[in-house]
Design a protein around this motif. Structure first.
Motif, PDB file in Angstrom:
ATOM      1  N   GLY A  51       0.814  -1.206   0.000  1.00 23.71           N
ATOM      2  CA  GLY A  51       0.000   0.000   0.000  1.00 23.71           C
ATOM      3  C   GLY A  51       0.845   1.253   0.000  1.00 23.71           C
ATOM      4  O   GLY A  51       0.603   2.194  -0.777  1.00 23.71           O
ATOM      5  N   PHE A  52       1.858   1.298   0.847  1.00 23.56           N
ATOM      6  CA  PHE A  52       2.757   2.450   0.872  1.00 23.56           C
ATOM      7  C   PHE A  52       3.555   2.567  -0.424  1.00 23.56           C
ATOM      8  O   PHE A  52       3.763   3.669  -0.939  1.00 23.56           O
ATOM      9  N   GLU A  53       3.988   1.430  -0.958  1.00 22.35           N
ATOM     10  CA  GLU A  53       4.775   1.463  -2.199  1.00 22.35           C
ATOM     11  C   GLU A  53       3.972   2.013  -3.379  1.00 22.35           C
ATOM     12  O   GLU A  53       4.523   2.689  -4.252  1.00 22.35           O
ATOM     13  N   LEU A  54       2.669   1.735  -3.387  1.00 21.50           N
ATOM     14  CA  LEU A  54       1.839   2.107  -4.540  1.00 21.50           C
ATOM     15  C   LEU A  54       1.014   3.368  -4.317  1.00 21.50           C
ATOM     16  O   LEU A  54       0.380   3.866  -5.250  1.00 21.50           O
ATOM     17  N   ALA A  55       0.986   3.887  -3.102  1.00 18.46           N
ATOM     18  CA  ALA A  55       0.081   4.998  -2.776  1.00 18.46           C
ATOM     19  C   ALA A  55       0.299   6.212  -3.669  1.00 18.46           C
ATOM     20  O   ALA A  55      -0.657   6.804  -4.191  1.00 18.46           O
ATOM     21  N   ASP A  56       1.548   6.592  -3.866  1.00 16.20           N
ATOM     22  CA  ASP A  56       1.813   7.781  -4.683  1.00 16.20           C
ATOM     23  C   ASP A  56       1.430   7.554  -6.145  1.00 16.20           C
ATOM     24  O   ASP A  56       0.931   8.476  -6.816  1.00 16.20           O
ATOM     25  N   THR A  57       1.652   6.337  -6.639  1.00 15.75           N
ATOM     26  CA  THR A  57       1.278   6.017  -8.017  1.00 15.75           C
ATOM     27  C   THR A  57      -0.213   6.242  -8.251  1.00 15.75           C
ATOM     28  O   THR A  57      -0.636   6.695  -9.318  1.00 15.75           O
ATOM     29  N   HIS A  58      -1.007   5.931  -7.234  1.00 13.20           N
ATOM     30  CA  HIS A  58      -2.460   6.081  -7.332  1.00 13.20           C
ATOM     31  C   HIS A  58      -2.928   7.449  -6.813  1.00 13.20           C
ATOM     32  O   HIS A  58      -4.146   7.661  -6.713  1.00 13.20           O
ATOM     33  N   ASN A  59      -1.988   8.332  -6.498  1.00 14.46           N
ATOM     34  CA  ASN A  59      -2.331   9.647  -5.931  1.00 14.46           C
ATOM     35  C   ASN A  59      -3.250   9.489  -4.718  1.00 14.46           C
ATOM     36  O   ASN A  59      -4.146  10.309  -4.470  1.00 14.46           O
ATOM     37  N   PHE A  60      -3.012   8.421  -3.969  1.00 14.96           N
ATOM     38  CA  PHE A  60      -3.950   8.028  -2.911  1.00 14.96           C
ATOM     39  C   PHE A  60      -4.035   9.040  -1.781  1.00 14.96           C
ATOM     40  O   PHE A  60      -5.122   9.352  -1.284  1.00 14.96           O
ATOM     41  N   TRP A  61      -2.894   9.568  -1.339  1.00 20.88           N
ATOM     42  CA  TRP A  61      -2.917  10.465  -0.173  1.00 20.88           C
ATOM     43  C   TRP A  61      -3.710  11.733  -0.475  1.00 20.88           C
ATOM     44  O   TRP A  61      -4.517  12.185   0.347  1.00 20.88           O
ATOM     45  N   THR A  62      -3.499  12.302  -1.633  1.00 23.97           N
ATOM     46  CA  THR A  62      -4.232  13.517  -2.008  1.00 23.97           C
ATOM     47  C   THR A  62      -5.723  13.235  -2.153  1.00 23.97           C
ATOM     48  O   THR A  62      -6.573  13.980  -1.654  1.00 23.97           O
ATOM     49  N   LEU A  63      -6.060  12.132  -2.844  1.00 20.65           N
ATOM     50  CA  LEU A  63      -7.462  11.803  -3.050  1.00 20.65           C
ATOM     51  C   LEU A  63      -8.159  11.458  -1.739  1.00 20.65           C
ATOM     52  O   LEU A  63      -9.322  11.820  -1.521  1.00 20.65           O
ATOM     53  N   SER A  64      -7.456  10.756  -0.864  1.00 24.46           N
ATOM     54  CA  SER A  64      -8.036  10.373   0.427  1.00 24.46           C
ATOM     55  C   SER A  64      -8.379  11.605   1.255  1.00 24.46           C
ATOM     56  O   SER A  64      -9.473  11.711   1.831  1.00 24.46           O
ATOM     57  N   LYS A  65      -7.448  12.536   1.300  1.00 22.60           N
ATOM     58  CA  LYS A  65      -7.665  13.774   2.052  1.00 22.60           C
ATOM     59  C   LYS A  65      -8.823  14.578   1.456  1.00 22.60           C
ATOM     60  O   LYS A  65      -9.711  15.061   2.172  1.00 22.60           O
ATOM     61  N   ARG A  66      -8.828  14.696   0.139  1.00 17.89           N
ATOM     62  CA  ARG A  66      -9.872  15.465  -0.541  1.00 17.89           C
ATOM     63  C   ARG A  66     -11.246  14.832  -0.315  1.00 17.89           C
ATOM     64  O   ARG A  66     -12.243  15.527  -0.072  1.00 17.89           O
ATOM     65  N   GLU A  67     -11.303  13.493  -0.373  1.00 17.10           N
ATOM     66  CA  GLU A  67     -12.573  12.797  -0.211  1.00 17.10           C
ATOM     67  C   GLU A  67     -13.114  12.948   1.210  1.00 17.10           C
ATOM     68  O   GLU A  67     -14.317  13.164   1.416  1.00 17.10           O
ATOM     69  N   MET A  68     -12.234  12.857   2.214  1.00 15.40           N
ATOM     70  CA  MET A  68     -12.712  12.978   3.585  1.00 15.40           C
ATOM     71  C   MET A  68     -13.168  14.400   3.877  1.00 15.40           C
ATOM     72  O   MET A  68     -14.168  14.613   4.582  1.00 15.40           O
ATOM     73  N   GLN A  69     -12.476  15.373   3.324  1.00 12.25           N
ATOM     74  CA  GLN A  69     -12.889  16.756   3.512  1.00 12.25           C
ATOM     75  C   GLN A  69     -14.247  17.010   2.834  1.00 12.25           C
ATOM     76  O   GLN A  69     -15.094  17.743   3.368  1.00 12.25           O
ATOM     77  N   ARG A  70     -14.466  16.363   1.686  1.00  2.00           N
ATOM     78  CA  ARG A  70     -15.751  16.488   1.006  1.00  2.00           C
ATOM     79  C   ARG A  70     -16.865  15.895   1.858  1.00  2.00           C
ATOM     80  O   ARG A  70     -17.953  16.491   1.983  1.00  2.00           O
TER      81      ARG A  70
END
Length: 421
Positions: free
Chosen positions: A292-311
């Protein structure tokens, strides 16, 4: 007749906890209850993490014991992910230990350093598991408050308006102070401690040679600048153990994968306690977390996760604007504190004795479940009796649920209108 079994004092005589009370109210309700109380996710992790977990189950090595400090791949992944934040290479072999969730990691830290009579400073409100973990190690807890804004009964406030009095904090240090616990982003407030606040706390800990246990399990869900206390100076870092959680990062609270990061002279003792508590943690889910950590940036996961929770936070909190009910706007995490001081429970409303004897927020929580079918958590559970009045008009709601669940909860919460003054 055999003598009565005698429980240890650390577990005997405990009154019914908040989770039992809320679950009991939900079970007795005459309608389906929407659970916005407990902070578990209402949806699965993304597919790239789930697939990693499924694949790991097919590997022989992932179904056997992991090294007690954690699988090397996960420690390497954690080092790669966290080193840029710390401004230096975190040694995966000596400065990281993988634990069975963040809670077991914190217990390991307490067991590694706290002895009977040692004092631990906690800020209230606090995550309730801190208490039992510290007491298990024989520690004495010294409490300092995060004071709510005076206007919180009438106005929407930012979480950073909950203030720590540094004078009160300094007065809490004694020659017996061994550790302080910091939680940022904070549960239940959503406060992110500012750089200046953290520097002041860290400098006090350096002055008093006090270990800092920094609970940063919501460290990927921040909506304003987030500072890690360990990064503020070499002297502060030398005293800091940082706590992390795969459950909060990747929407998988049931996986129970956490970690501690710190200098070797701290991690080796927390790791020694971890070895004796559970020896090692779940192997296939450690492997999946590493991927998960290895692939998170490839999937832009951290940015999307933060944006989704704020939404989701914005989506849900619209109900409080609609009802003109004030709340604390969180700076991080997925909880929101709502002030219900304007809600009037009927004078003749019947509560069970164990709710009747608790502060007003317990009655509000019970009332909300029974009348509207929405569960929230009363935050005075996270306070000592001395300071419960600061939070007795609030309830804590979790927004980490599917949109349709949040919308359904909002519809039910509109029923509060008939109880408003």
């Amino acid at each position: 007749m055999a003598p009565k079994v005698r429980p240890a004092k650390r577990v005997e005589g405990q009154r019914k906890d908040v989770w039992s009370i809320i679950n009991e109210a939900a079970a007795a309700a005459d309608k389906e209850v929407i659970n916005l109380g407990q902070g578990f996710f209402g949806y699965n992790p993304p597919s790239f993490i789930l697939n990693a977990a499924k694949d790991a189950l097919d590997r022989v090595d992932c179904n056997q014991y992991s090294p007690t400090a954690g699988r090397p791949r996960l420690r390497e992944a954690l080092s790669a992910s966290y080193s840029p934040f710390f401004g230096r290479k975190i040694n995966p072999a000596t400065e990281i230990v993988v634990t069975s969730g963040a809670n077991e990691g914190m217990l390991s830290a307490f067991m590694g350093f706290i002895e009977p009579g040692d004092e631990v400073i906690l800020m209230e409100p606090y995550f309730d598991q801190y208490i039992s973990n510290i007491e298990m190690a024989g520690g004495k807890i010294v409490y300092v408050s995060l004071h709510p804004p005076e206007k919180g009964d009438t106005q929407v406030c930012s979480a950073d308006e909950w203030k720590l009095d540094l004078g009160e904090l300094e007065a809490a240090f004694t020659e017996k102070t061994r550790m302080i616990v910091i939680n940022s982003p904070h549960n239940p407030i959503g406060k992110i401690f500012s750089r200046d606040e953290l520097k002041a706390i860290g400098d006090l800990c350096v002055k008093h040679n006090t270990i800092i246990l920094s609970d940063e399990v919501y460290d990927r869900l921040y909506y304003k600048p987030f500072t890690r206390i360990a990064t503020l100076s070499p002297e502060i870092e030398d005293l800091t153990i940082t706590v992390g959680s795969a459950g909060k990062n990747f929407y998988c609270t049931g996986w129970r994968v956490g970690w501690l990061i710190g200098k070797e002279h701290l991690i080796k003792y927390a790791g020694a306690a971890h070895t004796r508590i559970c020896f090692s943690s779940v192997s296939p889910l450690q492997e999946a977390t590493a991927i998960g950590f290895e692939l998170a940036d490839t999937h832009n996961f951290w940015t999307l996760s933060k944006r989704e929770m704020q939404r989701k936070m914005t989506l849900f909190n619209s109900i409080w604007h609609e009802l003109s009910l004030p709340y604390t706007e969180p700076d991080g995490g997925y909880f929101v504190l709502v002030n219900l001081s304007s809600i009037r429970i009927p004078d003749d409303y019947e509560f069970p004795p164990h709710v009747l004897e608790r502060p007003r927020d317990f009655k509000l929580a019970w009332f909300l479940i029974r009348e509207l079918g929405v569960a929230a958590i009363p935050p005075t559970e996270f306070y000592t009796e001395r300071n419960q009045r600061e939070a007795e008009n609030y309830l804590r709601f979790a927004v980490c649920k599917e949109d349709e669940v949040l919308e359904k909860a909002k519809e039910r919460l509109r029923g509060l209108r008939m109880f408003m003054v």
